[in-house]
Design an enzyme around this catalytic site. Structure first.
Site, short mmCIF file in Angstrom:
data_model
loop_
_atom_site.label_atom_id
_atom_site.label_comp_id
_atom_site.label_asym_id
_atom_site.label_seq_id
_atom_site.Cartn_x
_atom_site.Cartn_y
_atom_site.Cartn_z
N HIS A 293 63.32 63.31 102.52
CA HIS A 293 63.44 63.79 104.11
C HIS A 293 63.35 65.02 104.13
CE1 HIS A 293 66.34 63.67 108.07
NE2 HIS A 293 65.56 65.08 107.81
N ASN B 38 61.77 60.01 105.50
CA ASN B 38 62.41 59.92 107.04
C ASN B 38 61.41 60.74 107.73
OD1 ASN B 38 64.77 60.84 108.24
ND2 ASN B 38 63.29 62.99 108.61
N GLU B 39 61.06 60.43 109.05
CA GLU B 39 60.27 60.48 109.91
C GLU B 39 58.53 60.46 109.37
OE1 GLU B 39 61.98 63.44 112.50
OE2 GLU B 39 63.05 61.84 114.21
N GLU C 163 69.10 57.95 114.11
CA GLU C 163 68.67 59.12 114.17
C GLU C 163 68.87 58.91 115.80
OE1 GLU C 163 67.56 62.73 113.21
OE2 GLU C 163 67.12 62.18 111.24
C1 NOJ Z 1 65.25 64.82 113.13
C2 NOJ Z 1 65.05 64.86 111.81
O1 NOJ Z 1 65.14 64.17 110.68
C3 NOJ Z 1 65.75 65.90 111.26
O2 NOJ Z 1 66.10 66.51 110.82
C4 NOJ Z 1 66.44 66.88 112.64
O3 NOJ Z 1 67.36 67.25 112.13
C5 NOJ Z 1 66.40 65.82 113.82
N1 NOJ Z 1 65.66 64.85 113.66
C6 NOJ Z 1 67.08 66.82 115.19
O4 NOJ Z 1 66.28 67.98 115.08
#
Ligand code: NOJ
Length: 469
Positions: free
Chosen positions: A120, A164-165, A373
């Protein structure tokens, strides 16, 4: 509005955002340690994650929050450099293993299913020094780390997120340079990183598939950031195309290769190729996969994990000056509808999530979906009585109910971001996404439930909402 039996209700955190203990017990530095320690105003008030929520020493407090909510799932990430301080298995930090073993064991003892993200945003600095995600060598390093995690924790962890993302990450790090290492490569770095992220994910999925799946029987995917977009003028063909391009460039650029056919969306390939040509590049700035790589990438996810916060309107905007930029390659202008409630960068558009789920269902063959999320920020200071924010969550659950009941979306798990207020990257502690308030001025970092936490606990207990559609 009862949810299907066995529906998963979770909450999420990420290592750098909550753990602290940045150099405790042999942890190596990550790029976020380096970046925040350099200061220079790139992070709100030069804040750092050195202590954050203190979860490295306060895990028991987190567990209390998890139990208070009655979560069925807890989604958290492992710090690569806490386990492997220089990023390689040349040296393994037993204290790091102990920490995550305790979390996993405590969760299971309490009937909570762990969903574990390997990576992440917090790359070991030692690997960044060798080129990070711009270098192909990262694919091998990531696979080595992933295999180490599968073999160490996979007897108990059955739901894995590799990265992650990656879609947002590639843009913020190597293209725009607002995330560490903080060096922009406009119009090139994002694509180069994207290419390596996709290959690294696929490689580690294959490692799981061939070496661990039979014995461990788990599932592996990656968590994609996705917003919803609507054409600014629904009757305009060019706005409709703009909306399709926006989805292609931010979601499908990862999802299509991985879920469909191993290759980027046609519109991404053609846009970047024609821009690159205009700009005098000998070939497209978007790298190409070989046929062998396409075969390796295709079909490397066991479920669809998506993270949704916000929606936007889009319309066509020509890149008439030929600007060199990932964002301008899309040729869209993106903006909120003025009627939407805006909390910082998040527009409150719960129906956008339902539309997004339908898009995923239709585009990706009705996959099993996890929302890993979703949440709403509050400014700092935030009132513990966040009734208004709860209303946004409630509306979101209504939309999810409709998505499951009416649209037959195969949604299995919902995770709220976040269990705790935490370090929100470049925004530091200035915005709060937690279900539990954390007092960052108090050395013991007390966790106190917001109204939303108490209400969420009721939803979980009832496995749904009061009332009818
Ligand atoms: C995406 C991210 O994965 C996370 O790290 C972040 O805090 C949240 N969204 C909110 O922006």
């Amino acid at each position: 509005m009862a949810f299907p039996e066995g529906f998963g209700w979770g909450a999420s955190t990420a290592a750098y955002q909550v753990e602290g203990g940045w150099d405790a017990d042999g942890k190596g530095p990550s790029v976020w340690d380096t970046f925040t320690h350099q200061g220079g105003g790139r992070v709100f008030k030069n804040q750092t994650g050195d202590v954050a929520c203190g979860s490295y020493t306060l895990w028991e407090e987190d567990l209390k929050c998890i139990k208070q909510l009655g979560l069925t799932h807890y989604h958290f990430s492992l710090s690569w450099s806490r386990l492997l301080p220089d990023g390689t298995t040349g040296f393994i930090n037993q204290k790091g293993i102990d920490y995550y073993n305790k979390i996993i064991d405590d969760l299971l003892t309490n009937g909570v299913t762990p969903i574990v993200t390997l990576y992440h945003f917090d790359l070991p600095q030692a690997l960044e020094d060798q080129g990070g995600w711009l270098s192909e060598a990262i694919i091998e390093s990531f696979d080595e780390y992933a295999q180490f995690c599968f073999s160490t924790f996979g007897d108990r962890v059955k739901q894995w997120i590799t990265i992650n993302e990656p879609n947002l990450f590639a843009l913020l790090t190597y293209d725009l340079g607002v995330f560490p290492p903080g060096v922009p490569h406009h119009g090139t770095g994002g694509y180069q990183a994207t290419h390596n992220l996709i290959k690294a994910h696929a490689r580690s999925w294959h490692s799981y598939d061939s070496l661990f799946r039979k014995g461990q029987k788990g599932m592996v995917s990656l968590a994609l950031f996705a917003g919803w977009v609507e054409p600014a003028d629904p009757n305009s063909a060019s706005d409709q195309e703009a909306a399709q391009r926006a989805m292609a460039f931010h979601l499908d650029i990862f999802a299509k290769p991985i879920f469909i056919d191993g290759d980027y969306p046609e519109v991404v390939k053609s846009q970047v190729a024609s821009m690159s040509k205009k700009q005098g590049y000998p070939s497209s700035r978007l790298p190409e996969f070989t046929e062998e790589e396409k075969r390796m990438i295709k079909g490397t996810a066991d479920f669809f994990a998506v993270q949704y916060y916000s929606s936007r309107l889009v319309k066509y905007r020509e890149n008439d000056k030929g600007e060199l930029s990932f964002l301008r390659d899309v040729e869209v202008e993106v903006f909120p509808d003025p009627s939407w409630i805006k909390l910082d960068w998040v527009c409150v558009v719960p129906w956008g999530l339902r539309k997004l789920l339908n898009y995923i269902k239709d585009t990706y063959n009705n996959p099993v979906i996890y929302i890993t999320e979703n949440g709403f920020p509050q400014g700092d200071p935030a009132s513990l009585d966040d009734t208004q924010r709860w209303e946004y969550f409630r509306q979101t659950f209504q939309e999810l109910f409709k998505a499951i009941q009416l649209d037959k979306i195969n949604l299995k798990v919902y995770c709220a971001w976040s269990l705790l207020d935490n370090f929100e990257w470049t925004q530091g502690y200035s915005i709060r996404f937690g279900l539990f308030h954390v007092d960052f001025d108090n050395p013991t970092r007390p966790r106190v439930p917001y109204t939303s936490a108490k209400e969420y606990a009721k939803i979980i207990r009832n496995n749904g909402l009061e009332g009818h559609l």
